[in-house]
Design an enzyme around this catalytic site. Structure first.
Site, PDB file in Angstrom:
ATOM      1  N   TYR A 196     -40.620 -67.799  -2.728  1.00 45.20           N
ATOM      2  CA  TYR A 196     -39.452 -67.661  -1.844  1.00 45.20           C
ATOM      3  C   TYR A 196     -38.116 -66.779  -2.440  1.00 45.20           C
ATOM      4  O   TYR A 196     -37.113 -66.739  -1.760  1.00 45.20           O
ATOM      5  CB  TYR A 196     -38.928 -69.148  -1.599  1.00 45.20           C
ATOM      6  CG  TYR A 196     -39.683 -69.851  -0.488  1.00 45.20           C
ATOM      7  CD1 TYR A 196     -39.563 -69.323   0.643  1.00 45.20           C
ATOM      8  CD2 TYR A 196     -40.736 -70.952  -0.797  1.00 45.20           C
ATOM      9  CE1 TYR A 196     -40.169 -69.933   1.566  1.00 45.20           C
ATOM     10  CE2 TYR A 196     -41.477 -71.478   0.271  1.00 45.20           C
ATOM     11  CZ  TYR A 196     -41.368 -70.920   1.546  1.00 45.20           C
ATOM     12  OH  TYR A 196     -41.897 -71.569   2.507  1.00 45.20           O
ATOM     13  N   GLU A 282     -64.009 -86.021 -10.915  1.00 42.07           N
ATOM     14  CA  GLU A 282     -63.769 -84.921 -10.243  1.00 42.07           C
ATOM     15  C   GLU A 282     -62.833 -85.367  -8.805  1.00 42.07           C
ATOM     16  O   GLU A 282     -61.816 -84.663  -8.732  1.00 42.07           O
ATOM     17  CB  GLU A 282     -64.880 -84.523  -9.467  1.00 42.07           C
ATOM     18  CG  GLU A 282     -64.949 -83.257  -8.492  1.00 42.07           C
ATOM     19  CD  GLU A 282     -66.058 -82.935  -7.798  1.00 42.07           C
ATOM     20  OE1 GLU A 282     -65.895 -82.232  -6.848  1.00 42.07           O
ATOM     21  OE2 GLU A 282     -67.153 -83.341  -8.064  1.00 42.07           O
ATOM     22  N   ASP A 334     -69.328 -84.968  -8.424  1.00 41.62           N
ATOM     23  CA  ASP A 334     -70.344 -85.159  -7.299  1.00 41.62           C
ATOM     24  C   ASP A 334     -71.896 -84.300  -7.636  1.00 41.62           C
ATOM     25  O   ASP A 334     -71.770 -83.683  -8.676  1.00 41.62           O
ATOM     26  CB  ASP A 334     -69.779 -84.379  -6.099  1.00 41.62           C
ATOM     27  CG  ASP A 334     -68.685 -85.066  -5.272  1.00 41.62           C
ATOM     28  OD1 ASP A 334     -68.499 -86.428  -5.454  1.00 41.62           O
ATOM     29  OD2 ASP A 334     -68.135 -84.523  -4.614  1.00 41.62           O
TER      30      ASP A 334
END
Length: 488
Positions: A196, A282, A334
């Site tokens: 910004y 995770e 996973d």
């Protein structure tokens, strides 16, 4: 990139009892040595519940954990006292580009030297350009001896007086100016704050973020040395006390949400813990379950998550815990190719920040679960397994071609099983057996049986190879790295 998420080409050691053999299709509580046929969906719940009968008393599991912790700590302490192999020790046929932590004063001085060099070039009538190490895929190299990705030193010129590079050259000069201001003021800002400051020039944050990494390479310092950090993402909970800018933080008193990992790891000091291991998770949902059930009190541990793709702060924090507290790290991800890629980033590093892999990688992470073979072994219902897309299958096959996977037999077997069955599953699939099945049965049973992939020789074992390879004169025998082409 990347395992739990090794020094010589070693094979993983599956530390599990016979009833938890990776070859078994499904556990059979009545006769653990005899594989049971895959249960139908209607029987899955009762079957999963019966696995609880295999659990020993917590005191017995804790005794085994303490022994495991003692063995790991002794090994790590011995290796930390010995010579640790680095890129400079290898007799490579090509140079590698690595960076180091530098104080603000050194970063500021490096920027000033760079600008003076540009000014001289302009006064000489040659215009100016930046020499930036190329971070393309072809320059990403996996070194088996170090078990991490490094960046091959192949600088590219970024001239201002060229239509194709003028924009990037302008952004590079602007980032250097902003970082110099931060170093002089001794303050830190987020990457979003940096964007910004000049939206018109940067256009989108992706461009300023990419050049920020280029500047880090240009100056030879870590990205955190630039005093620009990412917003808080990772969280930690459990048996850990540390000081953040002088404030004492007790991670057992942080509730279900845990304590946000400080984006500026330099603020973290004075770590204390009675944990026996670190559990790297995770997903945020699994983290919440573990935190709410106070899993860290039943089995003393520190639980860390980056809520998906690991950010720099979480990777640095995990490494700091590992190095200072000498704790083993067990990973819960996973059962899909992306879970393994996330684990490999913690272990071997990412391509995007390969130039800083020596500071960001955590050696010796052990893959606890959820593994593809667990789906049948624990009788996960078919409706809770997800079909892999063609992209998933391609990602899995690409992983099988990577050097860091090939040298780990257990990873290869699990990935081949995943690709062959074309099935994947989330950690939350275990909730089909009950909301607390993860903390009350699955993880305790895994820990009891030491059912994780343990690498005999890894990054932390490179001292062994160093002793074998060091010549009397102190130089190293030739060691070759392989180009790491696929994106991680």
């Amino acid at each position: 990139m990347a395992d739990g998420k090794r020094r010589r080409s070693g094979t993983p050691e599956e530390e599990s009892d016979e009833e938890f053999s990776p070859k078994a299709k499904t556990l059979n509580p009545k006769n653990p040595k005899k594989p049971r046929k895959k249960p139908s969906s209607s029987l899955s719940r009762s079957f999963a519940s019966s696995l609880g009968s295999l659990l020993k008393a917590d005191s017995s599991i804790l005794s085994s954990l303490k022994q495991f912790h003692k063995e790991e700590k002794q090994s790590l302490e011995e290796q930390s006292r010995a010579h640790t192999l680095s890129v400079s020790d290898l007799n490579l046929s090509f140079p590698c580009h690595e960076v180091a932590d530098l104080p603000s004063s050194s970063v500021g001085a490096a920027i000033e030297r760079t600008i003076l060099s540009l000014a001289r070039s302009i006064l000489a009538g040659n215009g100016f350009s930046f020499s930036i190490p190329s971070r393309t895929n072809a320059n990403q190299i996996y070194l088996p001896d170090l078990d991490r990705i490094v960046l091959k030193h192949n600088p590219l010129t970024r001239p201002f007086a060229n239509a194709s590079t003028v924009r990037k050259a302008s952004i590079t000069a602007r980032i250097l100016h902003l970082v110099h201001q931060l170093c002089n003021k001794g303050i830190h800002v987020t990457k979003r704050d940096l964007f910004y400051t000049d939206v018109k020039l940067f256009t989108d944050q992706g461009q300023s973020d990419a050049v920020l990494d280029d500047v880090s390479c240009l100056l030879g310092c870590t990205r955190s040395s630039l005093n620009v950090v990412a917003s808080e993402k990772g969280v930690v909970v459990g048996r850990l006390v540390f000081y953040d800018s002088g404030d004492r933080i007790d991670c057992t008193k942080m509730g279900v949400g845990g304590k946000a990992i400080p984006p500026n790891i330099d603020r973290v000091e004075g770590m204390e813990s009675d944990a026996l291991f670190v559990l790297l998770v995770e997903k945020d949902a699994a983290f919440m379950r573990l935190a709410e059930d106070r899993f860290y009190n039943r089995f003393p541990c520190i639980i860390v998550t980056a809520k998906g793709q690991p950010d720099v702060a979480t990777r640095l924090f995990l490494r700091k815990i590992r190095m200072e507290l000498m704790l083993p790290v067990l990973a819960l991800v996973d059962s899909d190719p992306y879970g393994l890629k996330i684990l490999s980033v913690y272990m071997c590093g990412s391509k995007n920040m390969s130039y800083d892999s020596s500071n960001l990688t955590t050696p010796g992470i052990k893959w606890l679960g959820v593994r593809p073979s667990d789906l049948d072994k624990y009788g996960v219902p078919e409706e809770c397994r997800l079909p892999m897309t063609e992209q998933d299958v391609k990602t899995g096959k690409d992983l099988l071609e990577e050097d860091f996977v090939k040298r780990n037999k257990g990873w290869v077997e699990e990935l081949e099983l995943m690709v062959r069955t074309r099935q994947k599953a989330e950690i939350q699939a275990l909730s089909s057996f009950g909301f607390q099945y993860l903390t009350e049965v699955y993880l305790p049973l895994k820990i009891q049986q030491r059912d994780w992939f343990r690498i005999r020789r890894g990054l932390w074992s490179n001292t062994i190879i160093a002793r074998r390879c060091l010549r009397p004169g102190g130089s190293m025998e030739s060691s070759r790295g392989r180009l790491f082409h696929r994106k991680m």
